[in-house]
Scaffold this motif. Structure first.
Motif, PDB file in Angstrom:
ATOM      1  N   UNK A 196       0.948  -1.222  -0.101  1.00  0.00           N
ATOM      2  CA  UNK A 196      -0.057   0.195   0.060  1.00  0.00           C
ATOM      3  C   UNK A 196       0.942   1.235  -0.100  1.00  0.00           C
ATOM      4  N   UNK A 197       2.267   1.142  -0.335  1.00  0.00           N
ATOM      5  CA  UNK A 197       3.215   2.136  -0.395  1.00  0.00           C
ATOM      6  C   UNK A 197       3.400   2.805  -1.814  1.00  0.00           C
ATOM      7  N   UNK A 198       4.150   3.843  -1.853  1.00  0.00           N
ATOM      8  CA  UNK A 198       4.902   4.397  -3.011  1.00  0.00           C
ATOM      9  C   UNK A 198       6.018   5.246  -2.678  1.00  0.00           C
ATOM     10  N   UNK A 199       6.850   5.520  -3.950  1.00  0.00           N
ATOM     11  CA  UNK A 199       8.139   6.085  -3.582  1.00  0.00           C
ATOM     12  C   UNK A 199       7.834   7.547  -3.738  1.00  0.00           C
ATOM     13  N   UNK A 200       8.578   8.281  -2.945  1.00  0.00           N
ATOM     14  CA  UNK A 200       8.552   9.895  -2.897  1.00  0.00           C
ATOM     15  C   UNK A 200      10.126  10.103  -3.255  1.00  0.00           C
ATOM     16  N   UNK A 201      10.211  10.668  -4.568  1.00  0.00           N
ATOM     17  CA  UNK A 201      11.385  11.064  -4.859  1.00  0.00           C
ATOM     18  C   UNK A 201      12.043  12.514  -4.997  1.00  0.00           C
ATOM     19  N   UNK A 202      12.953  12.846  -4.662  1.00  0.00           N
ATOM     20  CA  UNK A 202      13.585  14.047  -4.639  1.00  0.00           C
ATOM     21  C   UNK A 202      13.297  14.936  -5.823  1.00  0.00           C
ATOM     22  N   UNK A 203      12.458  16.048  -5.761  1.00  0.00           N
ATOM     23  CA  UNK A 203      11.910  16.481  -7.055  1.00  0.00           C
ATOM     24  C   UNK A 203      10.603  16.339  -7.110  1.00  0.00           C
ATOM     25  N   UNK A 209      15.310   9.371  -2.336  1.00  0.00           N
ATOM     26  CA  UNK A 209      14.173   8.502  -2.272  1.00  0.00           C
ATOM     27  C   UNK A 209      13.774   8.085  -1.138  1.00  0.00           C
ATOM     28  N   UNK A 210      12.637   8.343  -0.893  1.00  0.00           N
ATOM     29  CA  UNK A 210      11.876   7.579   0.435  1.00  0.00           C
ATOM     30  C   UNK A 210      10.911   6.856   0.039  1.00  0.00           C
ATOM     31  N   UNK A 211      10.715   5.660   0.712  1.00  0.00           N
ATOM     32  CA  UNK A 211       9.380   4.763   0.773  1.00  0.00           C
ATOM     33  C   UNK A 211       8.690   5.050   1.837  1.00  0.00           C
ATOM     34  N   UNK A 212       7.379   5.388   1.251  1.00  0.00           N
ATOM     35  CA  UNK A 212       6.378   5.500   2.383  1.00  0.00           C
ATOM     36  C   UNK A 212       5.107   4.602   2.408  1.00  0.00           C
ATOM     37  N   UNK A 213       4.701   4.183   3.503  1.00  0.00           N
ATOM     38  CA  UNK A 213       3.456   3.334   3.659  1.00  0.00           C
ATOM     39  C   UNK A 213       2.602   4.176   4.708  1.00  0.00           C
ATOM     40  N   UNK A 214       1.157   4.453   4.080  1.00  0.00           N
ATOM     41  CA  UNK A 214       0.278   5.241   5.076  1.00  0.00           C
ATOM     42  C   UNK A 214      -0.121   6.488   4.376  1.00  0.00           C
ATOM     43  N   UNK A 215      -0.094   7.520   5.110  1.00  0.00           N
ATOM     44  CA  UNK A 215      -0.806   8.674   4.947  1.00  0.00           C
ATOM     45  C   UNK A 215       0.344   9.912   4.408  1.00  0.00           C
ATOM     46  N   UNK A 216       0.785   9.948   3.232  1.00  0.00           N
ATOM     47  CA  UNK A 216       1.637  10.778   3.000  1.00  0.00           C
ATOM     48  C   UNK A 216       1.325  12.460   3.052  1.00  0.00           C
ATOM     49  N   UNK A 253      -1.052   6.121  10.534  1.00  0.00           N
ATOM     50  CA  UNK A 253       0.249   7.134  10.326  1.00  0.00           C
ATOM     51  C   UNK A 253       0.720   7.274   9.071  1.00  0.00           C
ATOM     52  N   UNK A 254       2.322   6.944   9.269  1.00  0.00           N
ATOM     53  CA  UNK A 254       2.856   6.907   8.086  1.00  0.00           C
ATOM     54  C   UNK A 254       4.283   6.313   8.623  1.00  0.00           C
ATOM     55  N   UNK A 255       4.797   5.359   7.693  1.00  0.00           N
ATOM     56  CA  UNK A 255       5.942   4.519   7.910  1.00  0.00           C
ATOM     57  C   UNK A 255       6.849   5.197   6.981  1.00  0.00           C
ATOM     58  N   UNK A 256       8.120   5.654   7.226  1.00  0.00           N
ATOM     59  CA  UNK A 256       8.993   6.085   6.009  1.00  0.00           C
ATOM     60  C   UNK A 256      10.123   5.534   6.090  1.00  0.00           C
ATOM     61  N   UNK A 257      10.938   5.410   5.131  1.00  0.00           N
ATOM     62  CA  UNK A 257      12.440   5.065   5.190  1.00  0.00           C
ATOM     63  C   UNK A 257      13.124   5.352   3.786  1.00  0.00           C
ATOM     64  N   UNK A 258      14.354   5.480   4.133  1.00  0.00           N
ATOM     65  CA  UNK A 258      15.225   5.969   2.801  1.00  0.00           C
ATOM     66  C   UNK A 258      15.626   4.340   2.289  1.00  0.00           C
ATOM     67  N   UNK A 259      15.909   3.337   3.262  1.00  0.00           N
ATOM     68  CA  UNK A 259      16.230   2.325   2.715  1.00  0.00           C
ATOM     69  C   UNK A 259      15.583   1.444   1.676  1.00  0.00           C
ATOM     70  N   UNK A 260      15.977   0.609   0.980  1.00  0.00           N
ATOM     71  CA  UNK A 260      15.284  -0.049   0.153  1.00  0.00           C
ATOM     72  C   UNK A 260      14.532  -1.107   0.644  1.00  0.00           C
ATOM     73  N   UNK A 261      13.571  -1.550   0.200  1.00  0.00           N
ATOM     74  CA  UNK A 261      12.588  -2.738   0.464  1.00  0.00           C
ATOM     75  C   UNK A 261      13.560  -3.992   0.686  1.00  0.00           C
ATOM     76  N   UNK A 262      13.330  -4.578   1.636  1.00  0.00           N
ATOM     77  CA  UNK A 262      13.900  -5.829   2.218  1.00  0.00           C
ATOM     78  C   UNK A 262      15.298  -5.677   2.996  1.00  0.00           C
ATOM     79  N   UNK A 263      15.828  -4.229   2.863  1.00  0.00           N
ATOM     80  CA  UNK A 263      17.073  -3.924   3.528  1.00  0.00           C
ATOM     81  C   UNK A 263      17.051  -4.013   5.204  1.00  0.00           C
ATOM     82  N   UNK A 264      17.862  -4.819   5.608  1.00  0.00           N
ATOM     83  CA  UNK A 264      17.707  -4.880   7.149  1.00  0.00           C
ATOM     84  C   UNK A 264      18.168  -3.628   8.207  1.00  0.00           C
ATOM     85  N   UNK A 265      17.679  -3.409   9.242  1.00  0.00           N
ATOM     86  CA  UNK A 265      18.316  -2.404  10.056  1.00  0.00           C
ATOM     87  C   UNK A 265      19.549  -2.445  10.507  1.00  0.00           C
TER      88      UNK A 265
END
Length: 351
Positions: free
Chosen positions: A68-75, A92-99, A185-197
């Motif tokens: 249920x998410x999408x990319x948010x790209x610089x620009x 780039x940020x990956x977001x899931x939730x209410x942008x 709310x909103x989950x946000x991450x700069x990391x790629x999908x599948x990237x461990x913390x």
């Protein structure tokens, strides 16, 4: 449209190229922006730099969409202006939730993972009251203070910035909270999908937590706490730093009390914060005339607005009627040419 400007949509081909460039392993945030400044566009950079294939981007985008998410790209038009103004803005940020939460005034609450019950209660009360006052609460989804702040702000708006991909459940104790934030709310991450913390990702996450926020509130930070990194980045980014004081005999407040000694604002209740920022409506900017071009005329506007006296970057955005992302690119190009100097408080001047 989150920065008070009508920003033209990023060209689809350029947007795709920025995704490929951003996901290339050896390209970090600073080198991404240097590449944009050097080559003029990500499309040109992708012709000269070996980047990840289009198929990898399509695969990640599909996996993100399934959450249920999408990319948010610089620009992008809805990329947060506060982040775009940073020299190391996430490509780039990956977001899931209410942008839409990214367009509202935000404050960060951070602190100890092994927080006391009193600390967690104070964090929850403060987050709840700030939420009622109209602020979105940002934090890092860690145990303790972070979790208490997120939980209390679910109903009014909270953004959880993650060190791993948005599909990674971390820490396990916060699995149910993470699911709730994805819904409300909103989950946000700069990391790629599948990237461990991994460990090195947490300081990078912290700069986003502070970068999204007008101020950072620290609760129960020990002398070597990770929260101090967030506070340091906040100060470097020109954000306000607030600290809840504690007993000098309690090691959980060693770092907190040091921040107050060094000039951070002492917090006793929500009024100590709203007295600085007022109410969220004071953040709103009146609509401005949209800018139709993003070429030399934008650069000329920014250069004309600059001088020897340091100017806040967000003031440049408002004065020039140019998107925050475009201003950030222009400033980086000027810096690479040796014509720009950066100052404390996210201010810049011509050399």
């Amino acid at each position: 449209m989150f920065d008070g400007l009508s920003v033209p949509a990023l060209d689809p081909a350029e947007r795709r190229a920025r995704l490929r460039l951003a996901r290339t392993p050896r390209i970090g945030p600073v080198s991404f922006h240097e590449a944009l400044a050097h080559f003029g566009a990500a499309r040109a950079a992708c012709h000269e730099i070996r980047t990840v294939p289009e198929a990898a981007i399509a695969s990640e985008e599909q996996a993100l969409a399934e959450l249920g998410g999408r990319f948010l790209v610089f620009g992008d038009a809805d990329y947060p202006a506060a982040l775009a103004a940073l020299p190391d803005a996430p490509p780039v940020l990956s977001g899931v939730g209410d942008m839409r939460l990214l367009g509202r005034p935000t404050l960060a609450i951070v602190g100890a993972r092994d927080a006391s019950m009193a600390g967690r209660r104070f964090a929850g009360d403060l987050a709840g009251n700030l939420g009622k006052a109209g602020f979105v609460i940002a934090s890092g989804l860690a145990r303790g203070i972070d979790a208490a702040a997120h939980d209390a702000a679910l109903a009014t708006g909270t953004v959880a910035v993650m060190a791993g991909g948005v599909d990674q459940v971390y820490p396990p104790q916060n699995a149910r909270l993470q699911q709730a934030i994805a819904r409300q709310g909103l989950l946000l991450s700069e990391a790629a999908m599948g990237a461990p913390p991994v460990a090195r990702a947490f300081p990078r996450r912290n700069r986003i937590v502070s970068g999204l926020s007008a101020g950072v509130i620290v609760i129960e930070a020990a002398a070597r706490s990770g929260s101090l990194i967030t506070a340091q980045r906040a100060a470097e980014q020109g954000r306000e730093v607030f600290v809840v004081p504690g007993s000098p005999l309690d090691p959980r407040y060693g770092g907190s009390n040091n921040l107050i000694r060094d000039g951070a604002i002492l917090v006793r209740d929500v009024n100590d914060i709203t007295s600085v920022f007022g109410r969220p409506q004071s953040f709103a900017q009146p609509p401005e005339k949209p800018v139709q071009n993003g070429d030399g005329r934008d650069t000329a506007k920014v250069v004309e607005a600059l001088g020897a006296v340091p100017t806040p970057v967000d003031e440049l955005v408002r004065r020039c009627q140019v998107s925050a992302a475009t201003v950030a690119e222009i400033l980086l190009a000027l810096e690479l040419e040796g014509r720009l100097e950066r100052h404390r408080g996210n201010r810049v001047s011509l050399i």
